[in-house]
Design a protein around this motif. Structure first.
Motif, PDB file in Angstrom:
ATOM      1  N   GLN A  34      14.754  29.567   6.252  1.00 20.22           N
ATOM      2  CA  GLN A  34      16.201  29.512   6.499  1.00 20.22           C
ATOM      3  C   GLN A  34      16.501  29.961   7.912  1.00 20.22           C
ATOM      4  O   GLN A  34      15.870  30.904   8.420  1.00 20.22           O
ATOM      5  CB  GLN A  34      16.959  30.437   5.535  1.00 20.22           C
ATOM      6  CG  GLN A  34      17.267  29.821   4.191  1.00 20.22           C
ATOM      7  CD  GLN A  34      18.179  30.707   3.347  1.00 20.22           C
ATOM      8  OE1 GLN A  34      17.740  31.426   2.463  1.00 20.22           O
ATOM      9  NE2 GLN A  34      19.469  30.644   3.616  1.00 20.22           N
ATOM     10  N   ILE A  93      10.757  32.639   2.820  1.00 17.53           N
ATOM     11  CA  ILE A  93      10.365  33.150   1.502  1.00 17.53           C
ATOM     12  C   ILE A  93       8.910  32.765   1.326  1.00 17.53           C
ATOM     13  O   ILE A  93       8.548  31.584   1.396  1.00 17.53           O
ATOM     14  CB  ILE A  93      11.231  32.560   0.383  1.00 17.53           C
ATOM     15  CG1 ILE A  93      12.651  33.125   0.485  1.00 17.53           C
ATOM     16  CG2 ILE A  93      10.630  32.878  -0.986  1.00 17.53           C
ATOM     17  CD1 ILE A  93      13.590  32.643  -0.599  1.00 17.53           C
ATOM     18  N   SER A  98       7.643  35.981  -5.226  1.00 15.50           N
ATOM     19  CA  SER A  98       8.589  36.849  -4.536  1.00 15.50           C
ATOM     20  C   SER A  98       9.698  36.013  -3.934  1.00 15.50           C
ATOM     21  O   SER A  98       9.448  34.940  -3.400  1.00 15.50           O
ATOM     22  CB  SER A  98       7.870  37.622  -3.425  1.00 15.50           C
ATOM     23  OG  SER A  98       8.806  38.314  -2.622  1.00 15.50           O
ATOM     24  N   TYR A  99      10.915  36.505  -4.027  1.00 19.63           N
ATOM     25  CA  TYR A  99      12.047  35.789  -3.455  1.00 19.63           C
ATOM     26  C   TYR A  99      12.662  36.531  -2.280  1.00 19.63           C
ATOM     27  O   TYR A  99      13.749  36.201  -1.831  1.00 19.63           O
ATOM     28  CB  TYR A  99      13.098  35.532  -4.536  1.00 19.63           C
ATOM     29  CG  TYR A  99      12.565  34.610  -5.603  1.00 19.63           C
ATOM     30  CD1 TYR A  99      12.093  35.112  -6.811  1.00 19.63           C
ATOM     31  CD2 TYR A  99      12.500  33.245  -5.386  1.00 19.63           C
ATOM     32  CE1 TYR A  99      11.570  34.269  -7.775  1.00 19.63           C
ATOM     33  CE2 TYR A  99      11.983  32.395  -6.355  1.00 19.63           C
ATOM     34  CZ  TYR A  99      11.524  32.916  -7.542  1.00 19.63           C
ATOM     35  OH  TYR A  99      11.008  32.092  -8.491  1.00 19.63           O
ATOM     36  N   GLN A 100      11.946  37.523  -1.771  1.00 15.72           N
ATOM     37  CA  GLN A 100      12.485  38.266  -0.638  1.00 15.72           C
ATOM     38  C   GLN A 100      12.343  37.437   0.629  1.00 15.72           C
ATOM     39  O   GLN A 100      11.354  36.742   0.833  1.00 15.72           O
ATOM     40  CB  GLN A 100      11.763  39.602  -0.470  1.00 15.72           C
ATOM     41  CG  GLN A 100      10.288  39.490  -0.168  1.00 15.72           C
ATOM     42  CD  GLN A 100       9.666  40.833   0.152  1.00 15.72           C
ATOM     43  OE1 GLN A 100       9.744  41.315   1.270  1.00 15.72           O
ATOM     44  NE2 GLN A 100       9.073  41.453  -0.859  1.00 15.72           N
ATOM     45  N   LEU A 101      13.348  37.523   1.479  1.00 17.99           N
ATOM     46  CA  LEU A 101      13.303  36.898   2.792  1.00 17.99           C
ATOM     47  C   LEU A 101      12.628  37.854   3.770  1.00 17.99           C
ATOM     48  O   LEU A 101      12.936  39.052   3.792  1.00 17.99           O
ATOM     49  CB  LEU A 101      14.715  36.587   3.291  1.00 17.99           C
ATOM     50  CG  LEU A 101      15.420  35.385   2.663  1.00 17.99           C
ATOM     51  CD1 LEU A 101      16.898  35.416   2.991  1.00 17.99           C
ATOM     52  CD2 LEU A 101      14.784  34.096   3.134  1.00 17.99           C
ATOM     53  N   PHE A 103      12.379  38.354   7.733  1.00 17.22           N
ATOM     54  CA  PHE A 103      13.127  37.935   8.912  1.00 17.22           C
ATOM     55  C   PHE A 103      12.374  38.196  10.196  1.00 17.22           C
ATOM     56  O   PHE A 103      11.587  39.150  10.303  1.00 17.22           O
ATOM     57  CB  PHE A 103      14.450  38.713   9.002  1.00 17.22           C
ATOM     58  CG  PHE A 103      15.518  38.258   8.047  1.00 17.22           C
ATOM     59  CD1 PHE A 103      15.563  38.747   6.752  1.00 17.22           C
ATOM     60  CD2 PHE A 103      16.484  37.359   8.459  1.00 17.22           C
ATOM     61  CE1 PHE A 103      16.553  38.341   5.870  1.00 17.22           C
ATOM     62  CE2 PHE A 103      17.490  36.952   7.588  1.00 17.22           C
ATOM     63  CZ  PHE A 103      17.519  37.433   6.294  1.00 17.22           C
TER      64      PHE A 103
END
Lengths: 113, 115
Positions: A34, A93, A98-101, A103
């Motif tokens: 993203q 991701i 795991s769905y943590q971003l 950055f």
């Protein structure tokens, strides 16, 4: 451990110029990537999401590409405007349930009128 | 759709005090995330809920931090015995829960200053 790097850290361009922001990630096994925009002291606004099976996404003057095998993404901004001035953040991701971003530190863009 | 809301927007506290932040996700979003952002850095993941279940916690989430999401609706993040190093922007995000299309929508954040 996934690491995301954004180059350059800051960029200043004259209004009307086309520009490219770069993002690289160390682990190519990602679910998606993203791009976000953050104005000073504010939350994040999602700009584009590219799924791992996609090569690019477009929204208005923005175009994001993804080369998963090489661990790179670019955000292309056409005909830049002073209102585009903000910090642009890239995030991935990494999957494996795991769905943590994760950055990068962002690229601070200034568009000079 | 009113977006993700967070309260308070700013909080100043003295070291050693407890603070609690609230996040209201977009309605019908079953996933909710907490991140922390310090100056000049990208957000760092703290924890994640699917409905009311806390499924993932970062090592950044020390014993002084606790998060809840009762009934799978709003969430609270509490910091006990605050330290100056806790000063940061605390961001909440929610997503609808569709794998591979997991756009996370962020709230405006709560800025914490510990004196």
């Amino acid at each position: 451990k996934q690491e995301v790097t954004q180059i350059p850290a800051a960029l200043s361009v004259p209004e009307g110029e086309n520009l490219v922001l770069n993002c690289s990630f160390t682990d190519s096994a990602i679910y998606n990537l993203q791009w976000f925009r953050q104005d000073p002291g504010k939350g994040l606004t999602s700009l584009l999401l590219i799924q791992s099976s996609q090569r690019e996404q477009t929204s208005g003057r923005l175009n994001a590409s993804l080369d998963k095998s090489s661990g790179r993404s670019t955000l292309y901004i056409a005909a830049s405007q002073p209102g585009d001035s903000a910090t642009y953040l890239c995030a991935v991701i990494s999957g494996a349930g795991s769905y943590q971003l994760t950055f990068g530190k962002g690229t601070k863009l200034s568009v000079i009128p | 759709d009113t977006g993700v809301s967070q309260n308070p927007r700013h909080k100043i506290t003295k070291r050693g005090q407890n603070v609690t932040f609230r996040c209201d996700p977009i309605s019908e979003h079953n996933r909710l995330y907490w991140y922390r952002q310090t100056l000049g850095q990208g957000p760092e993941f703290l924890t994640y809920f699917q409905n009311e279940a806390q499924l993932e916690k970062s090592r950044l989430l020390s014993d002084r931090f606790s998060a809840e999401r009762p009934k799978g609706s709003f969430s609270t993040l509490e910091i006990q015995r605050t330290e100056q190093g806790d000063s940061a922007m605390y961001l909440c995000a929610s997503s609808p829960g569709r794998p591979l299309k997991e756009t996370q929508y962020f709230g405006p954040g709560t800025r914490l200053l510990v004196l």
